[in-house]
Design a protein around this motif. Structure first.
Motif, PDB file in Angstrom:
ATOM      1  N   VAL A 133       0.829  -1.212   0.000  1.00 58.35           N
ATOM      2  CA  VAL A 133       0.000   0.000   0.000  1.00 58.35           C
ATOM      3  C   VAL A 133       0.859   1.256   0.000  1.00 58.35           C
ATOM      4  N   ALA A 134       2.049   1.182   0.577  1.00 57.54           N
ATOM      5  CA  ALA A 134       2.915   2.363   0.653  1.00 57.54           C
ATOM      6  C   ALA A 134       3.414   2.790  -0.719  1.00 57.54           C
ATOM      7  N   VAL A 135       3.654   1.844  -1.605  1.00 59.45           N
ATOM      8  CA  VAL A 135       4.259   2.170  -2.901  1.00 59.45           C
ATOM      9  C   VAL A 135       3.232   2.503  -3.976  1.00 59.45           C
ATOM     10  N   ARG A 136       1.954   2.508  -3.639  1.00 56.66           N
ATOM     11  CA  ARG A 136       0.922   2.750  -4.656  1.00 56.66           C
ATOM     12  C   ARG A 136       1.094   4.073  -5.407  1.00 56.66           C
ATOM     13  N   PRO A 137       1.299   5.206  -4.723  1.00 57.62           N
ATOM     14  CA  PRO A 137       1.448   6.456  -5.485  1.00 57.62           C
ATOM     15  C   PRO A 137       2.614   6.415  -6.470  1.00 57.62           C
ATOM     16  N   GLY A 138       3.760   5.943  -5.993  1.00 60.15           N
ATOM     17  CA  GLY A 138       4.914   5.863  -6.875  1.00 60.15           C
ATOM     18  C   GLY A 138       4.690   4.911  -8.033  1.00 60.15           C
ATOM     19  N   SER A 139       4.030   3.785  -7.757  1.00 62.94           N
ATOM     20  CA  SER A 139       3.763   2.808  -8.810  1.00 62.94           C
ATOM     21  C   SER A 139       2.819   3.369  -9.866  1.00 62.94           C
ATOM     22  N   ARG A 140       1.849   4.182  -9.412  1.00 66.20           N
ATOM     23  CA  ARG A 140       0.903   4.754 -10.384  1.00 66.20           C
ATOM     24  C   ARG A 140       1.606   5.748 -11.306  1.00 66.20           C
ATOM     25  N   ILE A 141       2.464   6.581 -10.741  1.00 61.46           N
ATOM     26  CA  ILE A 141       3.207   7.541 -11.557  1.00 61.46           C
ATOM     27  C   ILE A 141       4.161   6.805 -12.495  1.00 61.46           C
ATOM     28  N   MET A 142       4.782   5.742 -11.996  1.00 69.70           N
ATOM     29  CA  MET A 142       5.696   4.967 -12.835  1.00 69.70           C
ATOM     30  C   MET A 142       4.936   4.311 -13.984  1.00 69.70           C
ATOM     31  N   ALA A 143       3.735   3.834 -13.720  1.00 73.87           N
ATOM     32  CA  ALA A 143       2.928   3.218 -14.770  1.00 73.87           C
ATOM     33  C   ALA A 143       2.559   4.230 -15.847  1.00 73.87           C
ATOM     34  N   LEU A 144       2.270   5.467 -15.422  1.00 75.25           N
ATOM     35  CA  LEU A 144       1.969   6.510 -16.400  1.00 75.25           C
ATOM     36  C   LEU A 144       3.185   6.815 -17.260  1.00 75.25           C
ATOM     37  N   LEU A 145       4.348   6.863 -16.637  1.00 68.23           N
ATOM     38  CA  LEU A 145       5.565   7.133 -17.397  1.00 68.23           C
ATOM     39  C   LEU A 145       5.863   5.976 -18.349  1.00 68.23           C
ATOM     40  N   ALA A 146       5.568   4.755 -17.909  1.00 71.87           N
ATOM     41  CA  ALA A 146       5.753   3.596 -18.784  1.00 71.87           C
ATOM     42  C   ALA A 146       4.839   3.693 -20.006  1.00 71.87           C
ATOM     43  N   THR A 147       3.627   4.165 -19.784  1.00 75.74           N
ATOM     44  CA  THR A 147       2.702   4.371 -20.901  1.00 75.74           C
ATOM     45  C   THR A 147       3.260   5.405 -21.874  1.00 75.74           C
ATOM     46  N   ALA A 148       3.757   6.507 -21.331  1.00 81.25           N
ATOM     47  CA  ALA A 148       4.328   7.553 -22.177  1.00 81.25           C
ATOM     48  C   ALA A 148       5.527   7.023 -22.963  1.00 81.25           C
ATOM     49  N   TYR A 149       6.365   6.235 -22.297  1.00 76.04           N
ATOM     50  CA  TYR A 149       7.550   5.681 -22.965  1.00 76.04           C
ATOM     51  C   TYR A 149       7.144   4.725 -24.086  1.00 76.04           C
ATOM     52  N   ALA A 150       6.144   3.891 -23.817  1.00 75.49           N
ATOM     53  CA  ALA A 150       5.684   2.933 -24.827  1.00 75.49           C
ATOM     54  C   ALA A 150       5.088   3.645 -26.036  1.00 75.49           C
TER      55      ALA A 150
END
Length: 238
Positions: A133-150
């Protein structure tokens, strides 16, 4: 299957215990969260609390999980709202998520302090309950950046420049993080995300704990400028 009367009453009491503990956290800090204080609020003996919580540490864990969950929910809600407005505007979604990260933290300073402040003497948060639960915010931002990179939305020149500043040890650490969290990203992209999050979290910590107030208060305009710089540093194309 419908809950039994006993199960409903147990849940109601558990919820009341957590509400009481949160109130004491907000009013007196972590030192105010004691089984005796909670029992007094509920009008029961301290011994009766042990039917619902094993110890004060158990109570702190519940508060911590609640804080992390609410923080993650706030970031997710902001990102989802931005994507609903424009599914293709990843930069706006990242901005909304990072804005919500700070907004929730400032509005819930006591919970943020429990999560990210000085360690509570003698208390060790159980990793199995708290890390995900602690890493959720960071994981969500990372997922968005992964989308942008893809989608090819991250500027190649920005990636090349960031890669040139990565030492081997740091790059290896970021590669390990990508593998551990299943991020489909090379080290330079991970580095950009971590750079952004260090700035956001550091700003938030300073604001919540009053260290930013002598420099700038209120800090809204300062933070908005920081967000614009972060998005630019990420190298996101429209």
């Amino acid at each position: 299957m419908a809950a039994t009367v006993r199960e409903r009453r147990r849940q109601e009491t558990t919820d009341a215990i957590l509400r009481s503990a949160r109130t004491h956290l907000e009013q007196a800090g972590v030192e105010g969260v004691t089984l005796r204080a909670v029992a007094r609020d509920l009008g029961i003996a301290v011994s009766a609390l042990y039917r619902y919580v094993d110890s004060r540490d158990d109570l702190l864990t519940e508060l911590l999980v609640e804080a992390f969950t609410e923080h993650g929910d706030a970031v997710d809600a902001a990102v989802d709202s931005a994507l609903a407005d424009d599914p293709d505007d990843v930069a706006a979604a990242i901005t909304a998520g990072l804005r919500a990260y700070r907004a929730w933290s400032v509005a819930h300073a006591a919970q943020f302090g429990l999560a990210f402040g000085a360690p509570v003497p003698g208390y060790h948060a159980p990793a199995g309950r708290t890390i995900a639960v602690a890493v959720r915010p960071g994981s969500r931002i990372m997922a968005l950046l992964a989308t942008a990179y893809a989608r090819g939305l991250v500027d190649d020149d920005v990636l090349t420049a960031r890669a040139s500043t990565l030492d081997d040890g740091t790059a290896a650490g970021f590669d390990a993080l990508a593998a551990r969290q299943s991020y489909p990203l090379p080290a330079p992209v991970i580095a950009l995300a971590v750079d952004a999050f260090v700035r956001v979290h550091g700003f938030t910590v300073m604001e919540v704990f009053g260290q930013l107030r002598p420099l700038v208060s209120p800090a809204d305009a300062y933070y908005e400028q920081l967000l614009r710089e972060i998005v630019a540093t990420l190298g996101l194309h429209a």
